[in-house]
Design a protein around this motif. Structure first.
Motif, mmCIF file in Angstrom:
data_model
loop_
_atom_site.group_PDB
_atom_site.id
_atom_site.type_symbol
_atom_site.label_atom_id
_atom_site.label_comp_id
_atom_site.label_asym_id
_atom_site.label_seq_id
_atom_site.Cartn_x
_atom_site.Cartn_y
_atom_site.Cartn_z
ATOM 1 N N LYS A 26 0.833 -1.225 0.000
ATOM 2 C CA LYS A 26 0.000 0.000 0.000
ATOM 3 C C LYS A 26 0.856 1.260 0.000
ATOM 4 O O LYS A 26 0.537 2.249 -0.646
ATOM 5 N N ALA A 27 1.964 1.223 0.764
ATOM 6 C CA ALA A 27 2.834 2.399 0.852
ATOM 7 C C ALA A 27 3.705 2.551 -0.385
ATOM 8 O O ALA A 27 4.023 3.670 -0.794
ATOM 9 N N ALA A 28 4.096 1.434 -1.001
ATOM 10 C CA ALA A 28 5.098 1.467 -2.063
ATOM 11 C C ALA A 28 4.534 1.861 -3.412
ATOM 12 O O ALA A 28 5.138 2.645 -4.147
ATOM 13 N N LEU B 129 18.152 11.185 -1.500
ATOM 14 C CA LEU B 129 17.074 11.356 -0.530
ATOM 15 C C LEU B 129 17.248 12.639 0.277
ATOM 16 O O LEU B 129 18.355 12.944 0.738
ATOM 17 N N VAL B 130 16.150 13.363 0.457
ATOM 18 C CA VAL B 130 16.133 14.545 1.324
ATOM 19 C C VAL B 130 14.952 14.395 2.289
ATOM 20 O O VAL B 130 13.971 13.722 1.990
ATOM 21 N N ILE C 265 12.307 5.329 -1.970
ATOM 22 C CA ILE C 265 13.048 4.058 -1.882
ATOM 23 C C ILE C 265 12.272 2.908 -2.532
ATOM 24 O O ILE C 265 12.847 1.864 -2.828
ATOM 25 N N PHE C 266 10.965 3.111 -2.769
ATOM 26 C CA PHE C 266 10.147 2.033 -3.325
ATOM 27 C C PHE C 266 10.099 2.024 -4.851
ATOM 28 O O PHE C 266 9.457 1.166 -5.444
ATOM 29 N N ARG D 140 16.347 5.952 5.928
ATOM 30 C CA ARG D 140 17.827 5.854 5.901
ATOM 31 C C ARG D 140 18.262 4.402 6.049
ATOM 32 O O ARG D 140 19.059 3.890 5.261
ATOM 33 N N ASN D 141 17.713 3.703 7.046
ATOM 34 C CA ASN D 141 18.106 2.322 7.306
ATOM 35 C C ASN D 141 17.631 1.391 6.185
ATOM 36 O O ASN D 141 18.348 0.482 5.779
ATOM 37 N N ALA D 142 16.404 1.644 5.696
ATOM 38 C CA ALA D 142 15.874 0.823 4.603
ATOM 39 C C ALA D 142 16.689 1.043 3.327
ATOM 40 O O ALA D 142 16.923 0.102 2.550
#
Length: 820
Positions: A99-101, A336-337, A393-394, A425-427
């Motif tokens: 759903k998020a991606a 990424l920002v 990121i997706f 950041r971690n993902a």
């Protein structure tokens, strides 16, 4: 032989769901493709195929896949693997990640349609009520209509109960229709009805049009814009541009179309705004060159490198040169920002260097725009660099070579609600490892965890200790608000020192930034006599006063209230405003500096993408002289004419009940201080605090990040906090507070039997009720070496045990891994 497909549904299911593949679809079905499937009672969803196999599930009867939406997969390797990692690590379902991606435009869902029964007749024993009759009257004008449109047209609110009674009376029918959300953007183009080989016919056409001056003017404009008379390729001419160039109306064009001289055609065009690259990257100074060489060197041994560069050290130029190195290898870059505001400012700089290779991706884009970025990457249409916020990121990267996480310390990289509650950041580090890419974390104030990993050798470490062009770090001066108020030298929210320095800067034609990390006019309204404070009916928080709307607003559920004329507790009329937010600061600044233009940047003024862009552009072009804002103004924005920064309330940031409060306060204040003195000369920061003796204040004054780090890391180790332990917050929510208290205590006791002293709570979080739901929090502290899949299994075992109590089924339970 039957074939079956395991699919991901956009629902929080604990496992994949299996469907039978119809024979006619078997040859075209592949993992990563979208399919339409039925689920539940007459509902249809877009699912994504994960596995194809010949095994039917043992515990339920399979339904057929209805249709296949894609000729080829819309996901690339390793996206499914990445989704599974996020679901595993952040303790949620793959459906939540899906759903998020995926952009909403790629998810087709069924829409409920209502149609009238033409054979229905009202009888004497079962008369329709007024609302039922009104709804049926509206419905009679349509063959089919959605619930939303019916509610709008009828003017009735909450119509679902009425629809239900009409269904029972068989006055209406209900059906489902799959709705497509994505619409390609099209534009009308104009061309000549014949080719260049018949150019000699133009003379006769000109004579024919000699008496119709406007049509002749339009034709001449087309010939000029298309290059019809020149040799070589014809340029396409859009109808919109042609009418603008010729300065005529569509009626004139229609005349030429009717005569068969011009013809029109429709073409799908891209929504992605791009431009040709026009500039070379700036030359690096010796410190930037050294940093770039060190980063490339550490990448030989480390997959992740932390670039610790003081504010205004020129990190962006280092990023640009590093991106160029990656593009030479024909690989992709994710930049990424933490805030959309930063994409606004960086876009212009990056487009000048990278042109059409760059695309922007964030939540302020429309669904259609996001689908186009997705498809452009999927179909390899030349995009090599994505500049975006955490959801980037997706995207379906083909060959990611570098991920840059700018301002890596920012807590906005962490998704709070809904699931998946991931940290970008971690993902991104995991995503990069799946592509064999490198990660650069850049910041002036690293997170404690990242700096610890760098010092321990897990990450590479590169430092830039000099500001660009030898500029000095700003001077930080303290205004003791407690002492000033005691001496009655500070009646308002600005100290005399801040007023004096701001006034002098403005007179010199320089700009000022005022930072207050609260929006609204005032965070609290209170009865002067009995100290009654209005609270939200649905949440356990006091209301914020917004003067612009003359309303009290809950910042948790958005509910608004009128301001009471008298106190409901004691009846007195002395209701007073306490504290101050950005809206009040704006009003105070207007009174203190009436001749200067003031802009405010907070959640209330930046609801749209254009609002962000306009505020930043106006301040950059010096159309506004004072910028007032929340933490949005701290995040790496580059303004070269700011000489004074005011931090108006340092104490509220330091006193927040959280183990990260001092780290976050240091980062916020150091970052906002870094906006001062960008190019011309040393800037000044006025830090207003009632506690100038606090050690953290001294660390900020001396730009002493290492001092803050040493203090915080010692405390973290002593009390088993990150980076030495991993935290998981377990939240339970219910409308019945007594039931929640009982179940949360029972649940915590069960967890303690498995995890022992690693479990703390249950406790009330700082806000213990939101949107009528009471909340309890349990903390699980896990050693870093612990296996997250094992932790997840143990947590689910306890949850399954608790579900034997039917009361627990009504509790909302979720996990927040690595909370911020």
């Amino acid at each position: 032989m039957f074939q079956f497909a395991d699919v991901i549904l956009p629902l929080p299911l604990s496992k994949y769901y299996t469907y039978r593949i119809p024979e006619e679809l078997q040859s075209d079905m592949r993992p990563g493709c979208r399919v339409i499937v039925p689920f539940g009672r007459k509902k249809y969803y877009t699912a994504i195929v994960v596995h194809i196999h010949p095994y039917a599930p043992a515990d339920y009867e399979t339904k057929d896949i209805l249709t296949l939406l894609d000729e080829s997969p819309i996901l690339r390797r390793p996206q499914l693997k990445f989704w599974e990692w996020i679901a595993e690590y952040y303790l949620c379902s793959v459906g939540d990640v899906y759903k998020a991606a995926l952009p909403s435009g790629l998810k087709l869902e069924s829409e409920t349609l209502i149609s009238p029964n033409p054979d229905y007749e009202e009888d004497e024993d079962n008369r329709l009520k007024d609302r039922e009759a009104a709804l049926l009257d509206t419905l009679s004008r349509h063959e089919k209509i959605s619930v939303q449109d019916l509610e709008k047209e009828s003017g009735l609110r909450n119509i679902l109960p009425i629809v239900r009674t009409l269904l029972d009376k068989e006055a209406v029918f209900v059906s489902e229709q799959v709705k497509t959300k994505y619409r390609p953007k099209t534009e009308v183009y104009i061309k000549m009805s014949f080719g260049k080989e018949r150019r000699d016919e133009l003379r006769g056409i000109f004579e024919q049009l000699s008496s119709v001056k406007k049509q002749l003017k339009l034709l001449m404009a087309y010939i000029d814009m298309s290059g019809f008379m020149q040799r070589g390729e014809l340029r396409e001419v859009s109808k919109k541009e042609l009418l603008k160039r010729a300065d005529v109306t569509s009626v004139v064009l229609n005349g030429l179309l009717a005569k068969g001289i011009l013809v029109s055609y429709t073409k799908e065009i891209s929504r992605i705004v791009s431009m040709d690259s026009a500039e070379e990257a700036h030359h690096l100074n010796e410190f930037q060159k050294k940093a770039l060489e060190d980063i490339i060197s550490t990448f030989h041994n480390k997959d992740v490198t932390l670039l610790h560069g003081v504010t205004s050290s020129g990190k962006t130029e280092v990023y640009i040169h590093l991106i160029q190195e990656v593009l030479k290898q024909n690989r992709q870059v994710l930049y990424l920002v933490p805030e959309i505001a930063l994409t606004t400012q960086l876009t212009g700089r990056l487009q000048k260097v990278f042109g059409k290779s760059l695309a922007i991706y964030h939540s302020k884009f429309s669904d259609n725009e996001r689908v186009e970025v997705w498809n452009s990457l999927l179909l390899d249409k030349g995009i090599k660099i994505i500049l975006g916020v955490r959801s980037s990121i997706f995207l379906p990267f083909k060959d990611l070579g570098l991920v840059i996480v700018d301002e890596e310390h920012e807590n906005t990289y962490k998704q709070q609600d809904p699931a998946p509650r991931y940290h970008a950041r971690n993902a991104a580090i995991i995503l990069a490892s799946m592509h064999g890419a490198k990660v650069l974390l850049g910041t002036a104030t690293p997170s404690i965890e990242s700096y610890y990993n760098a010092l321990q050798g897990k990450f590479g470490l590169v430092e830039m200790n000099s500001r660009y062009e030898g500029m000095e770090l700003p001077e930080i001066r303290i205004a003791n608000t407690q002492e000033l108020r005691r001496q009655r030298q500070m009646p308002g929210n600005f100290s005399p020192l801040l007023l004096k320095l701001s006034s002098e800067a403005l007179k010199r034609g320089e700009q000022v930034i005022l930072f207050q990390n609260r929006r609204g006019f005032a965070p609290m309204v209170e009865c002067k006599l009995c100290a009654w404070v209005p609270k939200c009916k649905h949440c356990d928080v006091s209301l914020t006063y917004h003067k612009r709307y003359n309303q009290l607003v809950c910042h948790y559920c958005g509910y608004t209230y009128e301001i009471p004329r008298q106190c409901p507790a004691c009846g007195h009329t002395s209701i007073e405003i306490r504290g101050f937010g950005t809206e009040r600061i704006e009003e105070d600044a207007e009174q203190c500096f009436p001749e200067y233009k003031i802009a405010r940047m907070d959640l209330d003024t930046t609801r749209t993408r254009k609002a962000y862009e306009q505020i930043i552009e106006d301040f950059q072009q010096r159309k506004s002289q004072i910028l007032i804002g929340t933490q949005m103004v701290t995040k790496g924005l580059d303004f070269d004419n700011v000489s004074v920064v005011g931090i108006l309330s340092a104490d509220t940031m330091m006193n927040f009940p959280d183990f990260r409060a001092h780290e976050r306060a240091f980062q916020l204040m150091a970052q906002v201080a870094g906006r001062a003195g960008r190019k011309n000369h040393k800037g000044t920061v006025v830090l207003q605090t009632a506690h100038p003796e606090y050690p953290l204040i001294h660390q900020i004054i001396h730009h002493d990040y290492q001092g803050m780090y040493r203090t915080q890391i010692a405390e973290r180790e002593q009390f088993s906090y990150p980076p030495f332990f991993r935290l998981i917050y377990i939240y339970l929510k219910h409308r019945d507070e007594q039931l929640l208290n009982s179940l949360s205590r029972t649940y915590a006791a069960c967890l303690k039997q498995v995890f022992g002293k690693r479990i703390l709570g249950p406790d009330n979080p700082p806000v213990a009720r939101i949107q009528t739901l009471y909340i309890r929090k349990i903390i699980l502290k896990i050693e870093n070496r612990a296996s997250m899949p094992k932790v997840k299994d143990l947590l689910h075992q306890v949850q399954d045990e608790m579900l034997k109590d039917d009361r627990f089924k009504s509790v909302i339970l979720y996990y927040d891994v690595d909370p911020m």
